[in-house]
Design an enzyme around this catalytic site. Structure first.
Site, PDB file in Angstrom:
ATOM      1  N   CYS A  52     -14.516  -2.993 -94.195  1.00 38.89           N
ATOM      2  CA  CYS A  52     -14.627  -2.328 -92.889  1.00 38.89           C
ATOM      3  C   CYS A  52     -16.040  -2.443 -92.331  1.00 38.89           C
ATOM      4  O   CYS A  52     -16.226  -2.631 -91.123  1.00 38.89           O
ATOM      5  CB  CYS A  52     -14.264  -0.846 -93.001  1.00 38.89           C
ATOM      6  N   ARG A 129      -5.498  -2.428 -90.648  1.00 36.56           N
ATOM      7  CA  ARG A 129      -6.430  -3.068 -89.711  1.00 36.56           C
ATOM      8  C   ARG A 129      -5.627  -3.604 -88.525  1.00 36.56           C
ATOM      9  O   ARG A 129      -5.087  -4.710 -88.590  1.00 36.56           O
ATOM     10  CB  ARG A 129      -7.175  -4.221 -90.401  1.00 36.56           C
TER      11      ARG A 129
HETATM   12  C1  BEZ Z   1     -12.622  -2.001 -97.401  1.00 34.10           C
HETATM   13  O1  BEZ Z   1     -13.344  -2.613 -98.193  1.00 34.10           O
HETATM   14  O2  BEZ Z   1     -12.898  -1.909 -96.214  1.00 34.10           O
HETATM   15  C2  BEZ Z   1     -11.385  -1.342 -97.908  1.00 34.10           C
HETATM   16  C3  BEZ Z   1     -10.719  -1.934 -98.958  1.00 34.10           C
HETATM   17  C4  BEZ Z   1      -9.566  -1.336 -99.436  1.00 34.10           C
HETATM   18  C5  BEZ Z   1      -9.106  -0.149 -98.871  1.00 34.10           C
HETATM   19  C6  BEZ Z   1      -9.778   0.418 -97.801  1.00 34.10           C
HETATM   20  C7  BEZ Z   1     -10.927  -0.182 -97.312  1.00 34.10           C
END
Ligand code: BEZ
Length: 215
Positions: A52, A129
């Site tokens: 993110c 996402r």
């Molecule tokens: C992330 O790295 O953004 C992420 C990975 C897995 C679940 C939620 C966020």
């Protein structure tokens, strides 16, 4: 058998559902925010997570490019406003990148549910996402959904936006892998007369139904 909650899933061609929400730029009435320009509404699973952070800083780096394309950005996650503010501050401090666009604090999941961003098979507590492309009339024109563990592609987000805008401006369709500067597809003829006219035209043609022109 356990009853599953049914969430709405906005579709391409629907008007963007309206809502009022707290963001990092204050309270926003979505219908007011999107009025008169293109808007990209995107969700991320959680603040202070690695993928993110790369994505949200990617949007921030390209904010001026989106502005030049008459497009406003607005992010969302199911985190509190305090978390968003701390994350924005952290990313600025550690990476020198400021997320100026508003980020919705959707702590009650109201907006995530309204936009089908909560997909329980992927996560019960975090938004997937999602990327919603909304045109100046408030209509949803393109939707992308990515899972939690795969980041989006900013080049494809920009390309998709430019393709939507070119399709509207020139009344054309855009072929596989189209990029600005390349030829566009002229909509196929709808009558025999139009077909015969097409055959005589100087479009670049495979056959009457697959013709391209410069835009
Ligand atoms: C992330 O790295 O953004 C992420 C990975 C897995 C679940 C939620 C966020």
């Amino acid at each position: 058998m356990e009853q599953q909650e049914v969430f709405t899933m906005p579709r391409i061609g629907d008007m963007a559902p309206d809502f009022k929400a707290m963001t990092t730029q204050g309270m926003i009435q979505f219908s007011e925010y999107i009025k008169g320009s293109w808007t990209i509404l995107f969700s991320h699973p959680a603040d202070f997570t690695p993928v993110c952070t790369t994505e949200m800083s990617g949007f921030a780096i390209l904010e001026d490019k989106f502005k030049a394309l008459d497009t406003k950005l607005i992010g969302l996650s199911i985190d509190s406003i305090h978390s968003h503010i701390a994350w924005v501050h952290n990313v600025k401090e550690k990476m020198g990148i400021l997320m100026k666009f508003p980020i919705i604090a959707d702590i009650d999941m109201k907006v995530a549910k309204l936009y089908g961003m909560l997909q329980p098979g992927e996560s019960e507590t975090a938004a997937v996402r999602a990327v919603f492309f909304i045109d100046p009339a408030g209509k949803i024109r393109l939707i992308m959904y990515y899972p939690l563990n795969v980041g989006r592609n900013m080049d494809e987000i920009i390309r998709s936006l430019q393709a939507l805008q070119a399709a509207d401006k020139y009344k054309v369709a855009l072929p596989l892998n189209w990029k600005p500067g390349e030829m566009a597809i002229v909509p196929p003829p709808k009558t025999v007369d139009e077909m015969e006219e097409r055959i005589k035209s100087d479009y670049e043609m495979v056959d009457f139904y697959l013709a391209k022109k410069k835009i």
